[in-house]
Write an enzyme that holds these catalytic residues in place. Structure first.
Site, PDB file in Angstrom:
ATOM      1  N   GLU A 200       0.852  -1.195   0.000  1.00  0.00           N
ATOM      2  CA  GLU A 200       0.000   0.000   0.000  1.00  0.00           C
ATOM      3  C   GLU A 200       0.882   1.236   0.000  1.00  0.00           C
ATOM      4  O   GLU A 200       1.990   1.223   0.558  1.00  0.00           O
ATOM      5  CB  GLU A 200      -0.887  -0.032   1.254  1.00  0.00           C
ATOM      6  CG  GLU A 200      -1.999   0.979   1.298  1.00  0.00           C
ATOM      7  CD  GLU A 200      -2.880   0.744   2.524  1.00  0.00           C
ATOM      8  OE1 GLU A 200      -3.986   0.197   2.360  1.00  0.00           O
ATOM      9  OE2 GLU A 200      -2.461   1.082   3.639  1.00  0.00           O
ATOM     10  N   HIS A 208      -3.281   9.890  12.189  1.00  0.00           N
ATOM     11  CA  HIS A 208      -4.094   8.680  12.345  1.00  0.00           C
ATOM     12  C   HIS A 208      -5.368   9.082  13.080  1.00  0.00           C
ATOM     13  O   HIS A 208      -5.333   9.438  14.255  1.00  0.00           O
ATOM     14  CB  HIS A 208      -3.299   7.646  13.159  1.00  0.00           C
ATOM     15  CG  HIS A 208      -3.960   6.308  13.263  1.00  0.00           C
ATOM     16  ND1 HIS A 208      -3.265   5.157  13.478  1.00  0.00           N
ATOM     17  CD2 HIS A 208      -5.259   5.936  13.197  1.00  0.00           C
ATOM     18  CE1 HIS A 208      -4.099   4.131  13.538  1.00  0.00           C
ATOM     19  NE2 HIS A 208      -5.313   4.584  13.377  1.00  0.00           N
ATOM     20  N   ARG A 293     -14.250  -4.561  17.577  1.00  0.00           N
ATOM     21  CA  ARG A 293     -14.248  -4.752  19.029  1.00  0.00           C
ATOM     22  C   ARG A 293     -14.282  -3.393  19.707  1.00  0.00           C
ATOM     23  O   ARG A 293     -14.265  -2.343  19.045  1.00  0.00           O
ATOM     24  CB  ARG A 293     -12.986  -5.495  19.463  1.00  0.00           C
ATOM     25  CG  ARG A 293     -11.717  -4.792  18.960  1.00  0.00           C
ATOM     26  CD  ARG A 293     -10.468  -5.402  19.510  1.00  0.00           C
ATOM     27  NE  ARG A 293      -9.258  -4.937  18.839  1.00  0.00           N
ATOM     28  CZ  ARG A 293      -8.647  -3.780  19.068  1.00  0.00           C
ATOM     29  NH1 ARG A 293      -9.148  -2.918  19.945  1.00  0.00           N
ATOM     30  NH2 ARG A 293      -7.536  -3.445  18.417  1.00  0.00           N
ATOM     31  N   VAL A 296      -9.172   0.243  23.110  1.00  0.00           N
ATOM     32  CA  VAL A 296      -8.535   0.673  24.355  1.00  0.00           C
ATOM     33  C   VAL A 296      -8.957   2.106  24.686  1.00  0.00           C
ATOM     34  O   VAL A 296      -9.243   2.449  25.841  1.00  0.00           O
ATOM     35  CB  VAL A 296      -6.999   0.598  24.226  1.00  0.00           C
ATOM     36  CG1 VAL A 296      -6.321   1.127  25.484  1.00  0.00           C
ATOM     37  CG2 VAL A 296      -6.548  -0.826  23.934  1.00  0.00           C
TER      38      VAL A 296
END
Length: 445
Positions: A200, A208, A293, A296
């Site tokens: 990629e 991010h 999920r 954190v």
């Protein structure tokens, strides 16, 4: 609502889930390894079951032991937390086949998003921007070299089955690619049992940014804002904040809409996160991966939106409506999370040991989600995360001031820890200005 819940995890996330379960009147059941017998989450559960030795393959990843514990305790549901079995589609299927409720997305969604190449292709078909890259695994080194020449250097070499920043390498030219390809492929085969590699385009100066989504019981997918996750070491996050100081209202609208499309493309239910790379210079963003999920860093979203994400997960799994109005989401304030790890603050190498002193900061806008306390032993068997220091306030400036005071007050003696790193970061002008990117930690070192 679910009446009894087995938490198939450990440390801070187990305590976090248990806390919400008990508040809701749900019987909370912990499982633990021999190494974790004295940790707080074991004592705080209504019931706890020893499932094996320290090796996670024989305890927290031991599906037979976990299911046996669920059966022996009469658990109605299983919450996997993050890590371990949380994104294991086979485990999710087994849980449901056993007549238990899986607190997470269904196995098909986990499978669809677990392979990076498949996920990229699905997202592209759904109209979610993706970075230039391969649509099939690079079968061998020659295929990787050919793909990189077409994409243009530098490129990122990724384990297709990886996640959480694991199994990645950067190649600035063909010579580097030949080294990184073999390295990533070997790592992927060892860690994930799948040596498939994705090539990629690599963007050296990016941020991010991720979006929290929640697939509701009625089939709708909602986006609960974005989180900035650009403070990283070795592609692993250290700090997250919401909202992102780099995201404009127009960009936020595009990001959240794309994240909803991503969830809808796989009929997503429960909590998940759509991770993106964002170029501040052009305001272009690209799909990176989807974590199927609870993250954190979920507490920063909880503050900004005034909800308990674990409660929302349990409600979705129970077939219930959310506690909030999906058509009237009103975020407010600012939140920041710092991951307090048992690692050297300069080189970030693990440093386990006995905790001789543990003094958590307190005060307005300060929350600590910890997995340990004074007298506990931090072992080398698991992730180095000790606690999450979450700071909240009306503005980012207020949060930065509170964070500086909280970090100064956090006392840990025994294992190595990265609290001094955060003291340094909070005085860094690039970070304080909000203009940082994913290379900030390397520039500080």
């Amino acid at each position: 609502m679910i009446e009894s819940l087995l938490v198939a995890n450990r440390g801070e996330i187990a305590r976090r889930i248990i806390r919400t379960a008990k508040r809701l009147g749900i019987r909370a059941i912990a499982v633990y390894s021999e190494a974790d017998a004295d940790l707080p989450f074991v004592a705080e559960a209504d019931e706890a079951v020893l499932i094996g030795p320290p090796n996670p393959a024989l305890s927290y990843r031991n599906t037979e032991a976990i299911l046996a514990a669920a059966k022996s305790t009469g658990a109605q549901a299983i919450h996997p937390g993050y890590g371990f079995l949380s994104e294991n589609a086979e485990f999710a299927r087994t849980v449901e086949a056993s007549g238990l409720i899986w607190v997470g997305p269904d196995a098909d969604a986990i499978t669809a998003m677990g392979d990076k190449i498949n996920a990229r292709n699905l997202m592209a078909a759904a109209g979610v921007p993706v970075a230039p890259g391969t649509t099939d695994p690079a079968a061998d080194l020659d295929a990787a070299v050919s793909a990189a020449a077409e994409i243009g250097y530098p490129v990122m070499v990724k384990a297709a089955a990886g996640g959480g920043g694991m199994g990645m390498g950067v190649a600035i030219d063909e010579a580097a690619l030949r080294t990184e390809y073999d390295k990533v492929r070997a790592f992927a085969e060892r860690m994930f049992g799948d040596g498939s590699v994705l090539i990629e385009r690599y963007f050296p100066r990016v941020r991010h940014v991720e979006v929290q989504i929640l697939g509701l019981a009625d089939g709708r997918v909602v986006a609960l804002g974005e989180r900035e996750c650009s403070v990283q070491r070795r592609n692993q996050k250290l700090v997250e904040e919401s909202p992102s100081p780099a995201v404009s209202p127009e960009l936020r609208s595009r990001l959240l809409a794309a994240a909803v499309r991503a969830g809808e493309a796989v009929d997503y239910r429960n909590a998940g996160t759509v991770e993106c790379l964002f170029d501040p210079a052009t305001e272009d963003f690209f799909f990176l991966e989807m974590n199927t999920r609870l993250q954190v860093e979920h507490p920063v979203t909880e503050y900004v939106y005034g909800i308990d994400l674990v409660e929302e997960q349990l409600r979705v799994a129970s077939g219930l409506a959310p506690t909030f109005d999906p058509d009237a989401l009103t975020p407010g304030g600012h939140a920041m999370e710092m991951r307090i790890n048992a690692e050297d603050p300069k080189r970030f190498l693990p440093g386990p040991g006995v905790i001789r002193t543990w003094v958590e900061p307190a005060g307005e806008g300060v929350r600590v989600d910890s997995g340990y306390t004074e007298g506990n032993t931090v072992t080398p068997f698991y992730d180095s995360l000790l606690a999450k220091l979450i700071i909240t306030g009306a503005t980012r400036a207020e949060v930065l001031d509170r964070a500086r005071d909280a970090v100064a007050a956090f006392q840990i003696e025994g294992p190595k820890n990265n609290v001094p790193f955060f003291a340094e970061l909070l005085t860094n002008e690039e970070f304080r200005s909000g203009t940082y990117d994913t290379a900030i930690v390397s520039r500080m070192r």
